[in-house]
Design an enzyme around this catalytic site. Structure first.
Site: not given
Ligand SMILES: *Cc1c(COP(=O)(O)O)cnc(C)c1O
Length: 364
Positions: A35, A259, A307
């Site tokens: 993701k 800055y 930036m």
């Molecule tokens: C993001 C996620 C993971 C992975 O978690 P990590 O801590 O990055 O290993 C596993 N299961 C679900 C449902 C998630 O949303």
């Protein structure tokens, strides 16, 4: 010459981390979590390089579509399930699995019931149980009822059971064993596949391995633990953010840098300017003192991140010159260290990497 700030992705490190997961959880299938554009690494390249993953976990339909367009054949799971019933036809076209965590999603499935289910159009469901995190999932007492409804719904093919751990990155927290116990108690009567563990669960709680594990952050070579003696845990960083010094200057004691003039030279010294900044995703809250590698050696960030630029204290290497290579995190400099100095977690630092950067994928 193009802009010197670049992201280098080391695919052999990715495969090394994947095989570490196989070693830790040899009897479990692996749902690689990709993701948020594979935690900022680029979802398609990462998925294509994980040819031995048994499945991929994504947040939403857009991410799943990108994987299918890139001819990824493995099982793909929408970790938040559908947001609306209209998504179900594409979900079944693309052959995706869904997490079902809310009763509205059960209703969506019931409303797409058809008289004669078309072979191959049914959807595999991962029923999520809330064992204590209190974010997504059905409470234990309602699970059996939901299962009965799913079993009567002909748009559903098979179901599996899952839960998510809230505190597994804190090895001594009794909550994890309690969540595992709660999940096992509910799921033991159901002879279906099960999944509990994220990266921290994989590394610290073998009892949580069960049929499937769901590694995210450890695939990318980052430890989920903050307290560890061995920060890398045998993992190799996949992403390196690198750039170059674009100027080096000699400043006098008392001169201000950057800055807000928040940092002043304690003595006559040389200061380098690196071409990378918060516009690339470098955390603006990284404090003075945050490590930066210049020519492979540690130097310190000074003043505020801009930036497109950062300033570094070059007193440790007065010979450094314009054009010299800089690493902001990755190989030789764990992103965990940067996250600590910026009061955040490595997950956020990696996800924030900006798509304006040039990404190059190689074998490291
Ligand atoms: C993001 C996620 C993971 C992975 O978690 P990590 O801590 O990055 O290993 C596993 N299961 C679900 C449902 C998630 O949303």
């Amino acid at each position: 010459m193009s802009r010197p700030a670049k992201v280098v992705i080391n695919l052999s490190a990715l495969r090394h981390n994947f095989s570490r997961i196989r070693t830790l959880a040899p009897d479990s299938k692996i749902m690689a979590i990709v993701k948020a554009d594979a935690y900022g690494h680029g979802i398609v390249h990462i998925a294509q390089s994980l040819e031995h993953a048994d499945a991929f976990g994504v947040a939403c339909l857009e991410e799943a579509r990108e994987l299918r367009q890139a001819k990824i054949q493995q099982r793909i799971i929408l970790l938040e399930g559908p947001y609306a019933g209209e998504e179900l036809s594409e979900i079944s076209e693309l052959g995706l699995d869904i997490v079902v965590h809310d009763i509205s999603q059960v209703e969506m499935l019931e409303q797409t019931q058809v008289c004669k289910p078309q072979a191959g159009k049914q959807i595999d469901v991962w029923l999520k149980i809330d064992t204590g995190m209190h974010r997504l999932g059905f409470l234990p007492e309602s699970v059996n009822q939901v299962i009965t409804r799913l079993q009567q719904t002909n748009s559903v093919k098979e179901f599996r059971l899952m839960t998510h751990l809230a505190s597994a990155n804190d090895r001594d927290n009794p909550m994890t064993s309690e969540q595992i116990r709660c999940f096992n108690q509910i799921s033991e009567n159901h002879n279906v596949e099960k999944t509990i563990a994220n990266s921290a669960g994989i590394m610290a709680f073998p009892d949580a391995h069960v049929d499937w594990v769901r590694p995210g952050i450890m695939l990318y070579g980052v430890s989920p633990f903050t307290d560890s003696q061995d920060p890398q845990q045998g993992l190799q960083p996949v992403m390196t953010l690198q750039s170059r010094l674009i100027t080096v200057k000699q400043l006098k004691a008392g001169d201000a840098v950057g800055y807000g003039a928040t940092w002043r030279c304690p003595e006559d010294m040389s200061v380098g300017v690196v071409a990378a900044g918060y516009g690339d995703g470098y955390p603006r809250h990284a404090k003075s003192g945050t490590p930066v590698l210049v020519n492979g050696k540690r130097a310190k960030l000074i003043g505020r991140a801009s930036m497109d630029m950062l300033t570094v204290d070059l007193r440790t290497q007065p010979q450094a010159k314009t054009g010299d290579p800089v690493v902001l995190w990755g190989e030789g400099l764990p992103v965990e260290d940067i996250a600590n100095y910026a009061d955040t977690i490595p997950y956020e630092v990696l996800c924030a990497v900006h798509k304006r950067l040039e990404f190059s994928y190689g074998e490291g």
